[in-house]
Motif scaffolding. Structure first.
Motif, PDB file in Angstrom:
ATOM      1  N   ASP A   1       0.702  -1.362  -0.062  1.00  0.00           N
ATOM      2  CA  ASP A   1       0.005  -0.006  -0.058  1.00  0.00           C
ATOM      3  C   ASP A   1       1.071   1.334  -0.065  1.00  0.00           C
ATOM      4  OD1 ASP A   1      -2.642  -1.073  -0.098  1.00  0.00           O
ATOM      5  OD2 ASP A   1      -2.606  -1.504   1.882  1.00  0.00           O
ATOM      6  N   SER A   2       2.141   1.236   0.328  1.00  0.00           N
ATOM      7  CA  SER A   2       3.099   2.294   0.221  1.00  0.00           C
ATOM      8  C   SER A   2       3.958   2.233  -1.090  1.00  0.00           C
ATOM      9  CB  SER A   2       4.156   2.312   1.396  1.00  0.00           C
ATOM     10  OG  SER A   2       4.780   1.108   1.330  1.00  0.00           O
ATOM     11  N   VAL A   3       3.610   1.421  -1.817  1.00  0.00           N
ATOM     12  CA  VAL A   3       4.402   1.252  -3.099  1.00  0.00           C
ATOM     13  C   VAL A   3       3.323   1.278  -4.347  1.00  0.00           C
ATOM     14  CG1 VAL A   3       6.180  -0.065  -4.506  1.00  0.00           C
ATOM     15  CG2 VAL A   3       6.170  -0.142  -1.955  1.00  0.00           C
ATOM     16  N   PRO A   4       3.068   2.587  -4.936  1.00  0.00           N
ATOM     17  CA  PRO A   4       2.255   2.722  -5.939  1.00  0.00           C
ATOM     18  C   PRO A   4       2.105   1.649  -7.176  1.00  0.00           C
ATOM     19  CG  PRO A   4       2.848   4.547  -5.345  1.00  0.00           C
ATOM     20  CD  PRO A   4       3.757   3.929  -4.689  1.00  0.00           C
ATOM     21  N   ARG A   5       3.483   1.488  -7.649  1.00  0.00           N
ATOM     22  CA  ARG A   5       3.530   0.329  -8.644  1.00  0.00           C
ATOM     23  C   ARG A   5       3.211  -1.088  -8.325  1.00  0.00           C
ATOM     24  NH1 ARG A   5       9.726   0.764 -10.751  1.00  0.00           N
ATOM     25  NH2 ARG A   5       8.790  -0.622 -12.037  1.00  0.00           N
ATOM     26  N   GLN A   6       2.766  -1.009  -6.958  1.00  0.00           N
ATOM     27  CA  GLN A   6       2.305  -2.610  -6.699  1.00  0.00           C
ATOM     28  C   GLN A   6       0.929  -2.620  -6.684  1.00  0.00           C
ATOM     29  OE1 GLN A   6       4.106  -5.370  -6.678  1.00  0.00           O
ATOM     30  NE2 GLN A   6       5.989  -4.364  -7.226  1.00  0.00           N
ATOM     31  N   LEU A   7       0.296  -1.381  -6.504  1.00  0.00           N
ATOM     32  CA  LEU A   7      -1.125  -1.271  -6.206  1.00  0.00           C
ATOM     33  C   LEU A   7      -1.953  -1.387  -7.656  1.00  0.00           C
ATOM     34  CD1 LEU A   7      -1.438   1.492  -3.942  1.00  0.00           C
ATOM     35  CD2 LEU A   7      -1.684  -0.581  -3.200  1.00  0.00           C
ATOM     36  N   THR A   8      -3.407  -1.917  -7.407  1.00  0.00           N
ATOM     37  CA  THR A   8      -4.201  -2.457  -8.507  1.00  0.00           C
ATOM     38  C   THR A   8      -4.049  -1.643  -9.585  1.00  0.00           C
ATOM     39  OG1 THR A   8      -5.824  -3.378  -6.617  1.00  0.00           O
ATOM     40  CG2 THR A   8      -6.611  -2.995  -8.942  1.00  0.00           C
ATOM     41  N   PRO A   9      -4.182  -0.295  -9.404  1.00  0.00           N
ATOM     42  CA  PRO A   9      -4.292   0.669 -11.006  1.00  0.00           C
ATOM     43  C   PRO A   9      -3.115   0.375 -11.902  1.00  0.00           C
ATOM     44  CG  PRO A   9      -4.849   2.081  -9.070  1.00  0.00           C
ATOM     45  CD  PRO A   9      -4.331   0.714  -8.309  1.00  0.00           C
ATOM     46  N   LEU A  10      -1.951  -0.365 -11.428  1.00  0.00           N
ATOM     47  CA  LEU A  10      -0.942  -0.741 -12.301  1.00  0.00           C
ATOM     48  C   LEU A  10      -0.920  -2.347 -12.828  1.00  0.00           C
ATOM     49  CD1 LEU A  10       1.378   1.130 -13.370  1.00  0.00           C
ATOM     50  CD2 LEU A  10      -0.033   2.108 -11.520  1.00  0.00           C
ATOM     51  N   GLN A  11      -2.192  -2.900 -12.517  1.00  0.00           N
ATOM     52  CA  GLN A  11      -2.319  -4.492 -12.774  1.00  0.00           C
ATOM     53  C   GLN A  11      -3.023  -4.388 -14.057  1.00  0.00           C
ATOM     54  OE1 GLN A  11      -0.435  -6.562 -11.005  1.00  0.00           O
ATOM     55  NE2 GLN A  11       0.225  -4.763  -9.895  1.00  0.00           N
ATOM     56  N   PRO A  12      -2.887  -5.027 -14.850  1.00  0.00           N
ATOM     57  CA  PRO A  12      -3.652  -5.312 -16.000  1.00  0.00           C
ATOM     58  C   PRO A  12      -5.161  -6.090 -15.754  1.00  0.00           C
ATOM     59  CG  PRO A  12      -2.022  -6.871 -16.336  1.00  0.00           C
ATOM     60  CD  PRO A  12      -1.478  -6.063 -15.141  1.00  0.00           C
ATOM     61  N   GLN A  13      -5.139  -6.779 -14.822  1.00  0.00           N
ATOM     62  CA  GLN A  13      -6.212  -7.704 -14.621  1.00  0.00           C
ATOM     63  C   GLN A  13      -6.549  -7.580 -12.947  1.00  0.00           C
ATOM     64  OE1 GLN A  13      -5.361 -11.437 -16.362  1.00  0.00           O
ATOM     65  NE2 GLN A  13      -6.274 -10.806 -18.512  1.00  0.00           N
ATOM     66  N   LEU A  14      -7.826  -7.783 -12.799  1.00  0.00           N
ATOM     67  CA  LEU A  14      -8.299  -8.095 -11.271  1.00  0.00           C
ATOM     68  C   LEU A  14      -8.295  -9.460 -10.964  1.00  0.00           C
ATOM     69  CD1 LEU A  14     -11.215  -5.526 -11.161  1.00  0.00           C
ATOM     70  CD2 LEU A  14      -8.867  -5.189 -10.681  1.00  0.00           C
ATOM     71  N   CYS A  15      -8.178  -9.935  -9.759  1.00  0.00           N
ATOM     72  CA  CYS A  15      -8.336 -11.282  -9.338  1.00  0.00           C
ATOM     73  C   CYS A  15      -9.411 -11.225  -8.127  1.00  0.00           C
ATOM     74  CB  CYS A  15      -7.030 -11.981  -8.896  1.00  0.00           C
ATOM     75  SG  CYS A  15      -7.028 -13.547  -8.379  1.00  0.00           S
ATOM     76  N   LEU A  16     -10.646 -11.470  -8.308  1.00  0.00           N
ATOM     77  CA  LEU A  16     -11.527 -11.281  -7.246  1.00  0.00           C
ATOM     78  C   LEU A  16     -12.075 -12.780  -6.752  1.00  0.00           C
ATOM     79  CD1 LEU A  16     -13.998  -8.853  -9.526  1.00  0.00           C
ATOM     80  CD2 LEU A  16     -12.203  -8.402  -7.655  1.00  0.00           C
ATOM     81  N   VAL A  17     -12.201 -12.857  -5.342  1.00  0.00           N
ATOM     82  CA  VAL A  17     -12.637 -13.792  -4.750  1.00  0.00           C
ATOM     83  C   VAL A  17     -13.594 -13.628  -3.823  1.00  0.00           C
ATOM     84  CG1 VAL A  17     -10.018 -14.794  -4.660  1.00  0.00           C
ATOM     85  CG2 VAL A  17     -10.782 -13.491  -2.707  1.00  0.00           C
ATOM     86  N   ASP A  18     -14.360 -14.655  -3.224  1.00  0.00           N
ATOM     87  CA  ASP A  18     -15.362 -14.540  -2.356  1.00  0.00           C
ATOM     88  C   ASP A  18     -14.713 -13.809  -1.100  1.00  0.00           C
ATOM     89  OD1 ASP A  18     -17.071 -15.260  -0.186  1.00  0.00           O
ATOM     90  OD2 ASP A  18     -17.820 -17.254  -1.084  1.00  0.00           O
TER      91      ASP A  18
END
Length: 813
Positions: A631-648
């Motif tokens: 959460d303190s490294v922007p490049r590792q957060l969701t906006p920089l990911q091409p896809q989502l991985c959603l779970v229960d």
């Protein structure tokens, strides 16, 4: 390209604001005391620089050979946007002619530390135990003639986009091309990235790229010719490189790509401003459509409360309390139980008093089925209950017949052709659809809006978790994702899209490629996605006691500390020491075994490439997870990911309560329906801890030892000292007076006693989580038990409704 026209649903983007860009100069000076690298010789060192928010290129210094004290004195420049979180990455390598270059260490530096008009010298101490150091000089100057229009909610930033058009110039081209030749154009950092056209008579002669206007990037092009001889091998291609900064907006420029035999292929390049409006809504408040619904629903609730409580006066809009139903997960047990609870609320004329219904996992199956009917809460519920009973009692073997498996395969193939990433969870969705309905259902999620047009039903809310695909356990990184018929979005980032666009492709907040909206069965499978866990999740679940879970939630929900405290009390930079944390193939394989999700769900990320605001972590609405460095490294957060991985959502807390507690909904009363067999209060207690650590108003869940051993049918939790906290009526899954009563106040006859025997805890209980087949009697027993428990506490509910009226008055300014 498609602009957003969606049933009149306005995304209401924030107004843009102009912000000047700056020129960042980075001068790599020298490094000292680097003695540990080579055993037989001194090091051959160089530095690689990368700043992805400013440039798509990677820069590197020259190699200083045979020196443990290299002096570079090389300067590199970047155009940065100060409103954006710019983290510069500096990697120091030791060049090796025989093996792969050694990555010695990485320095991350937040450029906000450099004020415009000033320069600073930073000495990075690379090893706390030694004297290894790297000197770098930074300077920032404002560029007054290049303001950039930004849209931001102070967590995410949407930047200006431009379009590059590349047109093949057939008249000016001297290249002789065949159908075996390929034209390859690449624009790193753009939405399209790389486009390839096979040349010949049917060649595509026009290409369009979308890219961030202020980002430094370049287009590369080449002709790949395939020479046909006995061995058929590629001919090396010569590249064309065009920095986009060299192009004037709106003007056409002719360039040539080298081709074989001294010929060339002509291209005409032109850039223009992107006309696409922002499709992602950036904001933490409720959307306009939900606010319109609330006004209509309050009229329905006001009439219902006057009727139920026998009030003498009409309730004004600001006097109407907001009441929600919170259902947890639990597979078929949760689905059947929620039918029973809603049946009781309907029978007691209380369903019209409810504004929101939230669910997760199995309880979402009930909601998805009910909301196919726009007037379901105004009608008798016996028909949908009978439908559910019929399909719960049938054999499930037909779902796996050869004919159905072929049908699933064809459906999955069609989804892939439409543009959806392949996913195992989509197969689970199709199987689940047959188990619950026995046929294909064409209903789509956005069509549930028809059930809300006049405020005739409560607003349904569904919850899922976004997790890391293959690097962390769910407890280490998770983000709430809300699904409502109006919008789908991240509570953490304050970013939402219209529900019918979920699954479509986005770039920098704009809709790039609209895919056909999925049938709702694919969302039902996603909401109850228990297949995307990993071994680490299973280990936590297997080894953790209830107290361990409570402590874990305390540890994982604290507010993120300021970034200066996360890494270094004196600086915004931090070091990743490769020689202290070796990444061998064995350790990588072991980590992959623990954290990999072999049956994960994939879908296109609608936050793709949105940038993080410079002060995102300081915003009160951005809630990061404690102990999560990502959460303190922007490049590792969701906006920089091409896809989502959603779970229960049950992978963290098996509750849908976060949706009801979202800012702006302001609930006064929550009907909490728990479907856990072994721990009747676990989810509620976990939610209380979560809220307390987050500073969210929620009543204390205080229980006596007797209540824990033998829970009542209804427990009331409130906090008179906190007017912002809602009252919670919790109905655990228990069988008390139902054993002897067929209805409130009506004793069972000897012939009816069998109907009150509901096996909730036995080893052979039919209501285990894995069981998807109930006998008709088992279905009826569970349904009527939950219905009875609500009806038997009618007086407590009426008292809570009166308390909610007072609570609403106390909350008025």
């Amino acid at each position: 390209m498609e602009s957003l026209v969606s049933e009149g649903l306005s995304c209401q983007p924030l107004q843009g604001e102009a912000s000047t860009c700056c020129q960042l100069s980075v001068k790599i000076l020298e490094a000292r005391n680097l003695f540990w690298t080579d055993l037989l010789s001194e090091a051959d060192l160089y530095v690689v620089l990368q700043l992805p928010t400013a440039s798509t290129s990677t820069f590197r210094t020259k190699i200083i050979s045979n020196s443990n004290h290299p002096i570079w004195n090389e300067t590199f420049s970047f155009q940065i946007q100060r409103q954006v979180k710019n983290i510069l990455e500096l990697k120091v390598y030791d060049a090796d002619l025989v093996t792969e270059d050694k990555d010695l260490f990485t320095v991350y530096f937040d450029t906000i530390e450099v004020s415009p008009g000033k320069s600073i010298l930073k000495t990075f101490s690379l090893n706390p135990q030694g004297k290894e150091e790297l000197d770098v000089e930074f300077q920032v100057e404002e560029i007054l003639d290049s303001p950039e229009n930004l849209i931001t909610n102070n967590v995410l930033v949407a930047r200006e986009l431009s379009c590059l058009t590349a047109q093949v110039d057939k008249t000016g081209s001297t290249a002789v091309v065949t159908e075996k030749d390929e034209l390859v154009l690449t624009l790193k950092g753009s939405y399209e990235d790389t486009q390839i056209s096979t040349l010949g008579s049917g060649m595509v002669d026009s290409f369009l790229f979308h890219y961030i206007t202020a980002q430094e990037t370049e287009m590369k092009g080449c002709l790949k010719s395939l020479k046909v001889d006995r061995e058929e091998k590629d001919i090396p291609a010569e590249n064309l490189t065009v920095p986009l900064k060299s192009l004037t907006m709106g003007e056409e420029v002719a360039v040539t790509i080298p081709a074989a035999d001294a010929t060339a292929l002509g291209l005409k390049l032109s850039t223009s401003s992107c006309s696409e409006e922002l499709t992602v809504r950036l904001g933490f408040g409720l959307c306009d459509k939900e606010q319109e619904f609330l006004k209509k629903r309050k009229q329905v609730v006001a009439k219902a409360l006057k009727r139920v409580l026998q009030l003498e006066h009409e309730l004004q809009e600001d006097e109407v309390p907001v009441i929600g139903v919170m259902a947890i997960g639990g597979g078929a047990r949760a689905m059947t139980s929620l039918y029973g609870h809603l049946f009781a609320l309907k029978k007691l004329d209380l369903l019209d008093c409810v504004t929101y219904i939230s669910g997760t996992s199995g309880s979402t199956w009930t909601l998805a089925s009910l909301y196919e009917n726009p007037d379901w809460s105004q009608q008798d519920l016996e028909k949908p209950i009978s439908h559910a009973r019929e399909h719960m009692a049938k054999s499930k073997l037909a779902a796996f017949s050869l004919g159905h498996m072929k049908g699933y395969q064809q459906e999955l193939k069609r989804r892939t052709e439409e543009g959806y990433p392949p996913s195992f969870v989509d197969l689970w969705s199709l199987v689940l659809e047959f188990l619950l309905h026995g046929q294909v259902t064409e209903h789509k999620f956005s069509e549930q809006r028809a059930a809300l047009e006049q405020g005739q039903n409560p607003l349904p809310l569904y919850l899922a978790l976004n997790v890391k695909e293959n690097s962390l356990g769910t407890l280490d990184f998770k983000e709430w994702v809300e699904f409502s018929p109006y919008e789908i979005g991240f509570l953490k980032y304050g970013a939402f899209i219209p529900s019918e666009l979920f699954g479509s492709e986005f770039f920098m907040g704009r809709l790039m490629k609209k895919l056909p909206e999925s049938r709702i069965c694919f969302l039902e499978g996603l909401w109850s996605n228990v297949f995307s866990g990993n071994l680490m999740d299973a280990w936590y679940d297997f080894t953790s006691s209830e107290e361990t879970w409570k402590q874990n939630i305390r540890d994982k929900t604290r507010k993120i500390a300021p970034e200066k405290d996360l890494h270094d009390s004196q600086s915004t930079s931090w070091i990743n020491l490769s020689w202290l944390q070796p990444r061998t193939a064995l350790t990588q394989a072991f980590q992959g075994l623990l954290t990999g999700r072999p049956l994960l769900h994939r879908c296109h990320n609608f936050l793709r490439d949105l940038h993080l605001h410079q002060n995102y972590s300081a915003q009160k609405d951005f809630c990061a997870w404690g102990e999560c460095q990502l959460d303190s490294v922007p490049r590792q957060l969701t906006p920089l990911q091409p896809q989502l991985c959603l779970v229960d959502a049950a992978f963290f807390i098996n509750t849908s309560c976060p949706l009801l507690l979202r800012a702006g909904r302001n609930l006064d009363l929550i009907f909490s329906f728990g479907y856990s067999i072994s721990s009747p209060f676990q989810e509620l207690e976990q939610m209380e801890i979560y809220c307390r650590e987050r500073g969210i108003p929620f009543p204390r869940v205080e229980l006596s030892e007797e209540e824990r051993i033998q829970p009542r049918e209804c427990h009331v939790f409130s906090d008179p000292n906190c007017p912002e906290a809602p009252t919670v009526l919790h109905f655990p899954l228990v069988n008390l007076s139902f054993k002897e009563h067929s209805a409130p106040g009506i004793k069972r006859s000897p012939e009816e006693l069998d109907g009150g025997q509901v096996d909730l805890t036995g080893f052979l209980s039919p209501y285990s989580l894995a069981n998807m087949t109930y006998s008709g009697d088992d279905f009826d027993r569970l349904l009527y038990l939950n219905s009875y428990n609500v009806q038997n506490n009618h007086k407590e509910i009426l008292m809570a409704l009166r308390t909610a009226l007072k609570h609403r008055k106390q909350r008025q300014p």
